[in-house]
Design an enzyme around this catalytic site. Structure first.
Site, PDB file in Angstrom:
ATOM      1  N   ASN A 125      37.800  31.019 103.112  1.00 32.56           N
ATOM      2  CA  ASN A 125      38.387  32.343 102.854  1.00 32.56           C
ATOM      3  C   ASN A 125      37.328  33.415 103.091  1.00 32.56           C
ATOM      4  OD1 ASN A 125      40.862  31.141 101.658  1.00 32.56           O
ATOM      5  ND2 ASN A 125      39.469  30.559 100.017  1.00 32.56           N
ATOM      6  N   CYS A 256      41.185  26.271  97.594  1.00 31.90           N
ATOM      7  CA  CYS A 256      40.729  25.172  96.733  1.00 31.90           C
ATOM      8  C   CYS A 256      41.702  24.863  95.603  1.00 31.90           C
ATOM      9  CB  CYS A 256      39.345  25.472  96.167  1.00 31.90           C
ATOM     10  SG  CYS A 256      39.226  27.087  95.362  1.00 31.90           S
ATOM     11  N   ASP A 499      38.817  26.984  21.341  1.00 32.57           N
ATOM     12  CA  ASP A 499      37.940  25.970  20.746  1.00 32.57           C
ATOM     13  C   ASP A 499      38.284  25.812  19.274  1.00 32.57           C
ATOM     14  OD1 ASP A 499      36.643  28.077  19.337  1.00 32.57           O
ATOM     15  OD2 ASP A 499      35.256  28.370  21.007  1.00 32.57           O
ATOM     16  N   SER A 559      33.287  30.846  26.797  1.00 35.27           N
ATOM     17  CA  SER A 559      33.556  29.455  27.145  1.00 35.27           C
ATOM     18  C   SER A 559      35.046  29.153  27.317  1.00 35.27           C
ATOM     19  CB  SER A 559      32.933  28.522  26.113  1.00 35.27           C
ATOM     20  OG  SER A 559      31.523  28.612  26.155  1.00 35.27           O
ATOM     21  N   MET A 561      37.462  31.187  27.985  1.00 29.74           N
ATOM     22  CA  MET A 561      37.992  31.944  29.118  1.00 29.74           C
ATOM     23  C   MET A 561      37.510  31.359  30.431  1.00 29.74           C
ATOM     24  SD  MET A 561      38.016  35.911  27.773  1.00 29.74           S
ATOM     25  CE  MET A 561      36.370  35.977  27.074  1.00 29.74           C
ATOM     26  N   HIS A 669      24.752  43.664  31.701  1.00 31.88           N
ATOM     27  CA  HIS A 669      25.833  43.819  32.687  1.00 31.88           C
ATOM     28  C   HIS A 669      25.908  45.257  33.180  1.00 31.88           C
ATOM     29  CE1 HIS A 669      28.221  40.190  30.890  1.00 31.88           C
ATOM     30  NE2 HIS A 669      27.304  39.794  31.771  1.00 31.88           N
ATOM     31  N   HIS A 733      20.302  38.393  35.764  1.00 32.02           N
ATOM     32  CA  HIS A 733      21.248  37.312  35.518  1.00 32.02           C
ATOM     33  C   HIS A 733      20.892  36.055  36.293  1.00 32.02           C
ATOM     34  CE1 HIS A 733      23.837  39.885  33.136  1.00 32.02           C
ATOM     35  NE2 HIS A 733      24.580  38.820  32.875  1.00 32.02           N
TER      36      HIS A 733
END
Length: 907
Positions: A125, A256, A499, A559, A561, A669, A733
């Site tokens: 081509n 091709c 608890d 704990s 939670m 926190h 933390h």
């Protein structure tokens, strides 16, 4: 336009010096081309396509005359397709300067040409490929040096000259495309290996393509094709017959991507064969087939004398008589392999025909054919079953799968499917040794630069949908829980996670009475120990399976939670592992192990805190201990409770020591949330208000336990939770998690001992590393601590003095509540501390809280913080002359109070 010459070289014999001169001309043109804008480039692109289209016939004649391959009529079509389809496809494509801009997200894409491109072209081509590549170069402001196949040197050079002159006439620089005259292996090697070449674009035989990859220059190459075509019983047989003959005869089968073998399912084999014969396909058998095979493949390669020749010409060359009107020679075949010539690529109007028992059998034959010299290229199929089409496409190791269309014509981007990019350079992918699997186009000849401007990080503010607060709000909140949901469903079965202490205090009975009043059926799971572990979670899941609750109420400190959150997760997703749930992440929304959405079984989760510190009632956090005793912080907004009930009547019986440690945890926190790299306008107010309430009322709550003080601390702890849920925490933390786990210390105590030292560490104005976050653009922790001090009406004339005043405020509270100031005072043995120091520092560095710290810590710096927190020494605030500061003794009186028992308070 300034030019560097007036006439391209047409020397009959070129030397290495001529090559140097050509490339020097290209480099000069390259600089001139860079001066053009998009409008100028588009005009050049358009004008070249227009001129090429006008010359499609003489170029086609020249190509056939020189190569003695193919058909003039089809080469006319090829030339026209190259000019027309490429111009139409890319006429509006931006290729100069800014090609894409997204101001909202701060991204700008800028295109630059790759430079000097060596364009290798084939004899199959030649003129169409030269036109296509010249258009690609012009559209992208690249310059090119063409290396034509020796058998097509003249026609390629003429096509390049025509494109060059058309471009120059329209404003392109002189020498932007050039063609090597009378190419040889030596000249080709000199061009491809030249230092000033930037890219090789190779469309040619395997040897040249391989050579292009061995030069060390970036290269985009193609590969051989051996396209199989499968025809099954669902196909339109008339369409299949017409398309196969059309594709195989186009330019005498030289493309091709042309059909090389047809695999026909048995049930339609006879019908399709009959139709093929009626269309001029002549099936050869016996000796005639043997003659064809012997002539067609020599030494394992296609005989050049058969390439692009008409069927009748081939028949004459092998001495076989065929009917008048024969356009394709065919032979039935059953085998695939190098020793079977009909299974090879043929580059001529010769077709192998296979018979398959079923579609799956045909698919296997096509797979073998593709692997026989056609990997990465093209395959075809005639079928109307979508599932089969997709299965065929998935299985075939090729880059183009063309359904119900002639492969030779469709693969190059014609109207059979307008979404196929027009090109005569068809990539075959890495599976065949190429860097491209697509139809190569102008975008492959560009370097794309990205300008990215700093953007605000997309933030969020997520908290429980409903928060009830003030004394005695429990009953009102549970009354609302009993109301129908949006879908009309009413919750009716409640599991209480708590608890045994809550039962002893009478809190469970109060909760049960309130729930029963609203009509709930209740079960109580009270087997939660401090620092809940996976054994606790598994027992809770069993309880849920037996009771099948649609409401969970968690009552207690952190704990119950924390346990309830993960019990719910495992109950709804039994395959979720603690390791996956606790997977670390740098960006929440991009975590490698996404947390599942909860609520499919337990529709709502209610948390009622009975301590004032963890804020688990409003946070997406949970801490679970694995079976080896290691704590795992979990974080996902899916863990956030649906309802939080902040009723301070549940805090009235708290022992003073728990009040102190929980309150210090809450102060930490709020402090860490306020100076976090993710702190924002929505979290700062909550953090500051929390600190006001906590610093004003925590000592009163500890000493006197008044209702007002307890409620204010309770509310302050929740406000701190609302803040750090959305701006996260820091290394206080991170370190506290690891120290508490290592030495069984209450979490709040660890936070308190560390906080003064962490504040001073973070206040460094010239930190070793700053916190990494888009919204955090300079060290500003000291400014944050100073703002806290001003809010608390502390005294100081500078930010540093205010920061120190805040530390002194904290220490004075510790003294008033008889809280140990160092880990040594808290009872941690020195030998054990030093033995575990390295491990604790490394584990803290990898804690989920660390990334949000305003100062990015190094492990050695974390070790230093731990040591000064143990012994009572501190790194002083850095001055402007250093980044590490000096040491001094933290002068605080010794408090001879013993450490509290394990698990008294935790985060």
């Amino acid at each position: 336009m300034t030019t560097t010459g007036t006439k391209l070289s047409t020397a009959a014999s070129m030397t290495p010096q001529d090559i140097d001169n050509m490339i020097a001309t290209s480099k000069a043109a390259e600089k001139e081309f860079m001066k053009l804008d998009q409008a100028a480039v588009d005009k050049i692109f358009h004008d070249i396509a227009h001129v090429a289209d006008k010359h499609r016939v003489p170029l086609a004649k020249l190509a056939v005359e020189e190569t003695r391959m193919g058909l003039v009529e089809d080469k006319v079509l090829k030339n026209g397709l190259a000019a027309e389809l490429i111009r139409h496809r890319y006429k509006d494509t931006k290729t100069v300067g800014i090609i894409e801009s997204d101001p909202i997200h701060g991204i700008t894409k800028i295109a630059q040409p790759v430079g000097t491109v060596v364009c290798i072209t084939p004899c199959t081509n030649p003129t169409a490929t030269a036109i296509a590549k010249s258009l690609f170069l012009a559209k992208t402001r690249n310059v090119g040096i063409f290396l034509p196949h020796p058998r097509a040197a003249k026609c390629t050079a003429e096509a390049v000259r025509m494109c060059h002159d058309a471009g120059v006439a329209s404003g392109a620089p002189f020498g932007w495309v050039q063609c090597v005259q009378n190419p040889s292996l030596a000249l080709s090697s000199a061009v491809m290996n030249h230092d000033d070449v930037n890219l090789i674009l190779a469309t040619g035989g395997p040897a040249m393509v391989k050579a292009s990859y061995s030069t060390g220059h970036p290269a985009i190459g193609v590969g051989s094709g051996n396209a199989p075509v499968l025809v099954d019983e669902t196909a339109n047989i008339k369409q299949a017959c017409g398309s196969i003959v059309l594709g195989k005869t186009f330019d005498n089968g030289m493309i091709c991507a042309a059909e090389q073998s047809v695999v026909i399912v048995d049930s339609v084999y006879k019908e399709l064969k009959t139709r093929l014969e009626a269309r001029g396909v002549c099936f050869l058998e016996g000796d005639d087939k043997k003659k064809l095979e012997t002539f067609m493949i020599r030494d394992g390669r296609v005989n050049v004398d058969i390439v692009g020749q008409a069927a009748k010409t081939i028949a004459q060359r092998i001495g076989v008589k065929v009917p008048e009107g024969t356009v394709v020679l065919a032979a039935e075949e059953t085998n695939v392999g190098k020793e079977f010539p009909m299974s090879h690529e043929k580059l001529s109007p010769v077709l192998a025909v296979y018979r398959a028992a079923t579609f799956d059998d045909g698919l296997e034959i096509c797979l073998k054919l593709a692997n026989q010299g056609g990997v990465g290229h093209t395959a075809g199929i005639y079928c109307t079953d979508q599932e089969r089409l997709e299965r065929y496409a998935e299985k075939m190791p090729v880059g183009r799968i063309l359904a119900n269309m002639p492969t030779s014509i469709a693969a190059i981007g014609t109207e059979f499917n307008n979404e196929i990019d027009p090109s005569f350079t068809l990539g075959v992918g890495t599976q065949a040794g190429s860097s491209a699997s697509q139809n190569v186009g102008p975008m492959d000849l560009l370097n794309i630069k990205t300008l990215a401007t700093r953007q605000d990080h997309i933030e969020w503010y997520k908290n429980p949908p409903d928060i009830y607060f003030n004394r005695g709000c429990l009953e009102e909140a549970l009354s609302d829980c009993a109301k129908p949901l949006r879908d009309g469903k009413r919750l009716s079965r409640c599991i209480i996670v708590t608890d045994k202490v809550m039962g002893m205090l009478g809190y469970v009975d109060r909760l049960k009475d309130a729930l029963e009043t609203e009509g709930f059926v209740i079960t109580v799971f009270e087997d939660v120990n401090p620092d809940p572990d996976m054994a606790t979670v598994r027992r809770g899941v069993i309880a849920c399976k037996q009771f099948r609750p649609d409401l969970m109420v968690c009552l207690g400190g952190g704990s119950p939670m924390d346990a309830g959150k993960f019990i719910r997760a495992i109950y709804e997703y039994p395959d979720l592992s603690l390791e996956d749930a606790a997977a670390r992440f740098l960006e929440l929304r991009k975590r490698t192990c996404p947390f599942p959405t909860l609520g499919s079984k337990i529709c709502k989760m209610v948390c009622i805190p009975t301590t004032s510190g963890t804020a688990s009632e409003v946070t997406p956090f949970s801490v679970i201990t694995d079976d080896e005793g290691r704590k795992h912080p979990l974080f996902s907004y899916g863990l956030t409770p649906d309802i939080a009930i902040i009723d301070s009547t549940f805090c009235e019986k708290l022992p003073p020591r728990l009040v102190a440690y929980a309150g210090i945890d809450a102060i930490t926190h709020a402090t860490e949330a306020f100076v976090s790299v993710a702190s924002n306008e929505f979290t700062e107010g909550h953090a500051l208000k929390a600190l006001e309430l906590l610093t004003d009322n925590l000592v009163k709550s500890y000493k006197f336990g008044t209702n007002d003080a307890r409620q204010n601390v309770h509310h302050g702890a929740t406000l701190a939770g609302l803040a750090f849920s959305n701006s996260f925490l820091g290394i206080d933390h991170s370190l506290a998690h690891k120290m508490g786990a290592a030495f069984h210390l209450p979490h709040g105590l660890c936070c308190g001992i560390l906080l003064p030292h962490v504040i001073r560490y973070n206040s460094c104005k010239q930190p070793t590393r700053m916190g990494i976050y888009p919204g955090y653009d300079h060290p500003q922790a000291m400014e944050g601590y100073a703002r806290i001090a001003r809010t608390l009406e502390l005294k100081g004339s500078t930010d540093e003095e205010l920061m120190e005043a805040y530390i002194e405020k904290l220490l004075s509270m510790y003294r008033a509540m008889e809280v140990p100031i160092t880990f040594q005072e808290a009872g941690v043995p020195e030998e054990a501390f030093l033995h575990r120091l390295n491990d604790i520092a490394e584990q803290a560095f990898d804690d989920q809280c660390t990334p949000a710290n305003p100062r990015f810590p190094l492990v050695d710096e974390l070790k230093e913080i731990l040591k000064v927190a143990y012994y009572g020494t501190e790194k002083a605030e850095n001055d402007s002359h250093g980044s590490h500061g000096s040491y001094h003794v933290l002068e605080t009186p010794r408090v001879d109070s013993p450490p509290t028992t394990q698990g008294a308070q935790k985060k």
